[in-house]
Scaffold this motif. Sequence first.
Motif, PDB file in Angstrom:
ATOM      1  N   ARG A 197      22.631   1.902  -0.428  1.00 53.22           N
ATOM      2  CA  ARG A 197      21.561   1.628   0.529  1.00 53.22           C
ATOM      3  C   ARG A 197      20.607   0.583  -0.035  1.00 53.22           C
ATOM      4  NH1 ARG A 197      22.088   7.428   0.906  1.00 53.22           N
ATOM      5  NH2 ARG A 197      22.562   8.121   3.029  1.00 53.22           N
ATOM      6  N   ASP A 198      19.909  -0.095   0.836  1.00 48.98           N
ATOM      7  CA  ASP A 198      18.883  -1.049   0.430  1.00 48.98           C
ATOM      8  C   ASP A 198      17.679  -0.262  -0.071  1.00 48.98           C
ATOM      9  OD1 ASP A 198      16.881  -2.924   0.171  1.00 48.98           O
ATOM     10  OD2 ASP A 198      17.256  -3.885   2.104  1.00 48.98           O
ATOM     11  N   PRO A 199      17.346  -0.366  -1.366  1.00 52.27           N
ATOM     12  CA  PRO A 199      16.234   0.421  -1.904  1.00 52.27           C
ATOM     13  C   PRO A 199      14.880   0.090  -1.296  1.00 52.27           C
ATOM     14  CG  PRO A 199      16.967  -1.237  -3.482  1.00 52.27           C
ATOM     15  CD  PRO A 199      17.971  -1.223  -2.377  1.00 52.27           C
ATOM     16  N   THR A 200      14.779  -1.075  -0.663  1.00 51.61           N
ATOM     17  CA  THR A 200      13.512  -1.416   0.000  1.00 51.61           C
ATOM     18  C   THR A 200      13.395  -0.730   1.358  1.00 51.61           C
ATOM     19  OG1 THR A 200      14.407  -3.389   1.112  1.00 51.61           O
ATOM     20  CG2 THR A 200      13.529  -3.667  -1.127  1.00 51.61           C
ATOM     21  N   GLN A 201      14.523  -0.188   1.859  1.00 53.83           N
ATOM     22  CA  GLN A 201      14.539   0.476   3.155  1.00 53.83           C
ATOM     23  C   GLN A 201      14.611   1.993   3.042  1.00 53.83           C
ATOM     24  OE1 GLN A 201      14.177  -1.270   6.049  1.00 53.83           O
ATOM     25  NE2 GLN A 201      13.967  -3.097   4.762  1.00 53.83           N
ATOM     26  N   SER A 202      15.255   2.493   1.989  1.00 55.28           N
ATOM     27  CA  SER A 202      15.436   3.939   1.836  1.00 55.28           C
ATOM     28  C   SER A 202      15.626   4.300   0.371  1.00 55.28           C
ATOM     29  CB  SER A 202      16.650   4.417   2.644  1.00 55.28           C
ATOM     30  OG  SER A 202      16.909   5.789   2.416  1.00 55.28           O
ATOM     31  N   LYS A 203      15.002   5.391  -0.050  1.00 58.10           N
ATOM     32  CA  LYS A 203      15.178   5.903  -1.404  1.00 58.10           C
ATOM     33  C   LYS A 203      16.190   7.051  -1.442  1.00 58.10           C
ATOM     34  CE  LYS A 203      10.518   4.679  -2.968  1.00 58.10           C
ATOM     35  NZ  LYS A 203       9.238   5.186  -3.536  1.00 58.10           N
ATOM     36  N   ARG A 204      16.795   7.351  -0.307  1.00 56.89           N
ATOM     37  CA  ARG A 204      17.772   8.442  -0.252  1.00 56.89           C
ATOM     38  C   ARG A 204      18.979   8.126  -1.123  1.00 56.89           C
ATOM     39  NH1 ARG A 204      19.459   9.945   5.589  1.00 56.89           N
ATOM     40  NH2 ARG A 204      17.569  11.224   5.493  1.00 56.89           N
ATOM     41  N   ILE A 205      19.482   9.133  -1.821  1.00 56.19           N
ATOM     42  CA  ILE A 205      20.654   9.000  -2.685  1.00 56.19           C
ATOM     43  C   ILE A 205      21.724   9.981  -2.209  1.00 56.19           C
ATOM     44  CG2 ILE A 205      21.556   9.255  -5.027  1.00 56.19           C
ATOM     45  CD1 ILE A 205      18.706   8.640  -6.023  1.00 56.19           C
ATOM     46  N   ASN A 254      14.217  11.107   0.611  1.00 57.35           N
ATOM     47  CA  ASN A 254      13.136  10.175   0.297  1.00 57.35           C
ATOM     48  C   ASN A 254      11.949  10.870  -0.364  1.00 57.35           C
ATOM     49  OD1 ASN A 254      14.316   7.744   1.295  1.00 57.35           O
ATOM     50  ND2 ASN A 254      13.897   8.412   3.376  1.00 57.35           N
ATOM     51  N   ASP A 255      11.750  12.154  -0.028  1.00 63.75           N
ATOM     52  CA  ASP A 255      10.620  12.891  -0.594  1.00 63.75           C
ATOM     53  C   ASP A 255      10.975  13.593  -1.911  1.00 63.75           C
ATOM     54  OD1 ASP A 255      12.254  14.912   0.269  1.00 63.75           O
ATOM     55  OD2 ASP A 255      10.840  15.742   1.739  1.00 63.75           O
ATOM     56  N   GLY A 256      12.203  13.374  -2.415  1.00 65.98           N
ATOM     57  CA  GLY A 256      12.609  13.944  -3.691  1.00 65.98           C
ATOM     58  C   GLY A 256      13.328  15.273  -3.602  1.00 65.98           C
TER      59      GLY A 256
END
Length: 238
Positions: free
Chosen positions: A187-195, A216-218
């Motif tokens: 994923r684009d890290p500037t758009q989503s932090k989801r892993i 995204n919230d960890g």
Amino acid sequence: MRRALLFALALLALPAVQAADLQPYSATYTADWKQLPMSGGTAERTLTKNANDTWSLSFKASMMIASLTEVSTLKVDKDALLPQTYNFERGGLGKSKKVDMTFDWAAKVINGTDRGTAFTVPLNRGILDKSTYQLALQNDVAAGKKSMSYQVVDGDEVDTYDFRVLGSEKVATKAGQVDAIKVERVRDPTQSKRITVMWFAKDWDYLLVRLQQVENDGKEYNIMLQEGTVNGRTVKGS
């Protein structure tokens, strides 16, 4: 948070596949949310062959008061997967959702409804639904590819899903320890932090045995194979 866990469950059970030689399949999974002291839910997925040479890919998940059902039918044509129908229904989350799609390959169009609103999307060879792209992913992992990209119809839009192979790793499941290939959703890290990370069992036609998702919230979710069969063989690890 329940919706996020069901989303993770929906990525489960990518069936054993060579596009020209699909094998009947069934698997059950348990899900755990690390912020809760108990299991978050269960899921089951099956791949069955129909009398008219189509295949049905069925997924059902439940947790607490939530539920999700996803069913696709597809055909195989010269190693290509051709979706025929797609049905999705989610309930018990405070905001239900129902999506139905029909793939008209003769007219090259997808006709569908999303929460009762009709839509039409142009259909080209290579476009997959949110269930059948999983078959293509597993097929490519089995073929030894290191990076993969798919065009996936999501409602009235077509999105690009990218993946990359991270390497080999042993995974301890309830069916035993298995040798697996580790794959990550890109994923684009500037758009989503989801892993999103998945593990496919080498010795079991690359059956998905584990999925880990960090929101995204960890918040973290782990989904693990409980038991399964591939073409009638019971999955057993060492």
